[in-house]
Scaffold this motif. Sequence first.
Motif, PDB file in Angstrom:
ATOM      1  N   ALA A  50       0.847  -1.201   0.000  1.00  0.00           N
ATOM      2  CA  ALA A  50       0.000   0.000   0.000  1.00  0.00           C
ATOM      3  C   ALA A  50       0.876   1.243   0.000  1.00  0.00           C
ATOM      4  O   ALA A  50       2.013   1.222   0.490  1.00  0.00           O
ATOM      5  CB  ALA A  50      -0.898  -0.009   1.229  1.00  0.00           C
ATOM      6  N   CYS A  51       0.340   2.307  -0.546  1.00  0.00           N
ATOM      7  CA  CYS A  51       1.060   3.592  -0.630  1.00  0.00           C
ATOM      8  C   CYS A  51       1.620   3.975   0.748  1.00  0.00           C
ATOM      9  O   CYS A  51       0.885   3.973   1.738  1.00  0.00           O
ATOM     10  CB  CYS A  51       0.086   4.665  -1.114  1.00  0.00           C
ATOM     11  N   PRO A  52       2.898   4.318   0.805  1.00  0.00           N
ATOM     12  CA  PRO A  52       3.489   4.664   2.108  1.00  0.00           C
ATOM     13  C   PRO A  52       3.053   6.025   2.644  1.00  0.00           C
ATOM     14  O   PRO A  52       3.351   6.352   3.787  1.00  0.00           O
ATOM     15  CB  PRO A  52       4.999   4.645   1.823  1.00  0.00           C
ATOM     16  N   ILE A  67      -2.582   0.623  -4.047  1.00  0.00           N
ATOM     17  CA  ILE A  67      -1.439  -0.293  -4.096  1.00  0.00           C
ATOM     18  C   ILE A  67      -0.453   0.287  -5.103  1.00  0.00           C
ATOM     19  O   ILE A  67      -0.820   0.635  -6.226  1.00  0.00           O
ATOM     20  CB  ILE A  67      -1.882  -1.720  -4.475  1.00  0.00           C
ATOM     21  N   CYS A  68       0.780   0.423  -4.682  1.00  0.00           N
ATOM     22  CA  CYS A  68       1.791   1.105  -5.501  1.00  0.00           C
ATOM     23  C   CYS A  68       2.190   0.270  -6.722  1.00  0.00           C
ATOM     24  O   CYS A  68       2.470  -0.912  -6.574  1.00  0.00           O
ATOM     25  CB  CYS A  68       3.016   1.383  -4.643  1.00  0.00           C
ATOM     26  N   PRO A  69       2.217   0.852  -7.924  1.00  0.00           N
ATOM     27  CA  PRO A  69       1.906   2.242  -8.247  1.00  0.00           C
ATOM     28  C   PRO A  69       0.394   2.466  -8.274  1.00  0.00           C
ATOM     29  O   PRO A  69      -0.336   1.713  -8.920  1.00  0.00           O
ATOM     30  CB  PRO A  69       2.513   2.444  -9.632  1.00  0.00           C
ATOM     31  N   CYS A  70      -0.059   3.482  -7.581  1.00  0.00           N
ATOM     32  CA  CYS A  70      -1.491   3.706  -7.381  1.00  0.00           C
ATOM     33  C   CYS A  70      -2.171   4.228  -8.658  1.00  0.00           C
ATOM     34  O   CYS A  70      -1.506   4.625  -9.613  1.00  0.00           O
ATOM     35  CB  CYS A  70      -1.694   4.694  -6.246  1.00  0.00           C
ATOM     36  N   ASP A  71      -3.502   4.243  -8.606  1.00  0.00           N
ATOM     37  CA  ASP A  71      -4.293   4.735  -9.747  1.00  0.00           C
ATOM     38  C   ASP A  71      -4.034   6.214 -10.029  1.00  0.00           C
ATOM     39  O   ASP A  71      -4.379   6.704 -11.102  1.00  0.00           O
ATOM     40  CB  ASP A  71      -5.790   4.595  -9.452  1.00  0.00           C
ATOM     41  N   ALA A  82       4.987  14.828 -10.121  1.00  0.00           N
ATOM     42  CA  ALA A  82       5.349  13.784  -9.157  1.00  0.00           C
ATOM     43  C   ALA A  82       4.084  13.084  -8.696  1.00  0.00           C
ATOM     44  O   ALA A  82       2.985  13.643  -8.781  1.00  0.00           O
ATOM     45  CB  ALA A  82       6.061  14.385  -7.950  1.00  0.00           C
ATOM     46  N   CYS A  83       4.266  11.855  -8.205  1.00  0.00           N
ATOM     47  CA  CYS A  83       3.111  11.198  -7.575  1.00  0.00           C
ATOM     48  C   CYS A  83       2.921  11.798  -6.178  1.00  0.00           C
ATOM     49  O   CYS A  83       3.749  12.584  -5.714  1.00  0.00           O
ATOM     50  CB  CYS A  83       3.325   9.680  -7.521  1.00  0.00           C
ATOM     51  N   TYR A  84       1.856  11.433  -5.538  1.00  0.00           N
ATOM     52  CA  TYR A  84       1.482  12.034  -4.249  1.00  0.00           C
ATOM     53  C   TYR A  84       2.617  11.964  -3.221  1.00  0.00           C
ATOM     54  O   TYR A  84       2.870  12.906  -2.480  1.00  0.00           O
ATOM     55  CB  TYR A  84       0.235  11.307  -3.742  1.00  0.00           C
TER      56      TYR A  84
HETATM   57  S1  SF4 Z   1       2.861   5.827  -6.999  1.00  0.00           S
HETATM   58 FE1  SF4 Z   1       3.486   7.247  -5.380  1.00  0.00          FE
HETATM   59  S2  SF4 Z   1       1.580   8.029  -4.523  1.00  0.00           S
HETATM   60 FE2  SF4 Z   1       1.088   6.185  -5.683  1.00  0.00          FE
HETATM   61  S3  SF4 Z   1       1.191   4.502  -4.230  1.00  0.00           S
HETATM   62 FE3  SF4 Z   1       3.209   4.639  -5.124  1.00  0.00          FE
HETATM   63  S4  SF4 Z   1       4.361   5.971  -3.755  1.00  0.00           S
HETATM   64 FE4  SF4 Z   1       2.178   6.277  -3.277  1.00  0.00          FE
END
Ligand code: SF4
Length: 153
Positions: A50-52, A67-71, A82-84
């Motif tokens: 899961a996303c940290p 779940i990484c990489p998330c939607d 950047a992602c969250y």
């Molecule tokens: S892509 Fe980035 S924001 Fe998405 S789950 Fe992975 S670490 Fe979290």
Amino acid sequence: MAEQGKIEALYNKLNAEAEAGGYHLNPDKDFTKELVNGLLVNEERYGYPACPCRLASGNKEADLDIICPCDYRDPDLTDYGACYCALYVSGEVLAGKKKLASIPERRPAAGLPKKPAFPVWRCSVCGYLCARENPPEVCPICKAKKERFERFL
Ligand code: SF4
């Protein structure tokens, strides 16, 4: 804290996969390895990475979108570079042409009915799936053009 060897191994795997797929990990290795450690801790805790940076429920069905990489990775890369969590950054950020700023949470508030936050697109050539408003200009996996994507969900 996960074992250092596991962190290194996952870091190297994610980095290789990211570069092969047209993505980039954040070049700040200390910061990035902290996030990789978070993924390993969540894998151990919940049975899935899961996303940290988000609070997971422990229910895999309810957490599928984080779940990484998330939607939300692709639209956040497009809009904010950047992602969250900033585990993944855009080419512009990597090259120092764009600065990172805080990224608003796209995930619907907990408790709301679950539905995909974005349309899901499928590359008809290689099967790559991504969740975003529109399909990418080029498939990051097989380089097929946007026209080869079809709405999946
Ligand atoms: S892509 Fe980035 S924001 Fe998405 S789950 Fe992975 S670490 Fe979290």
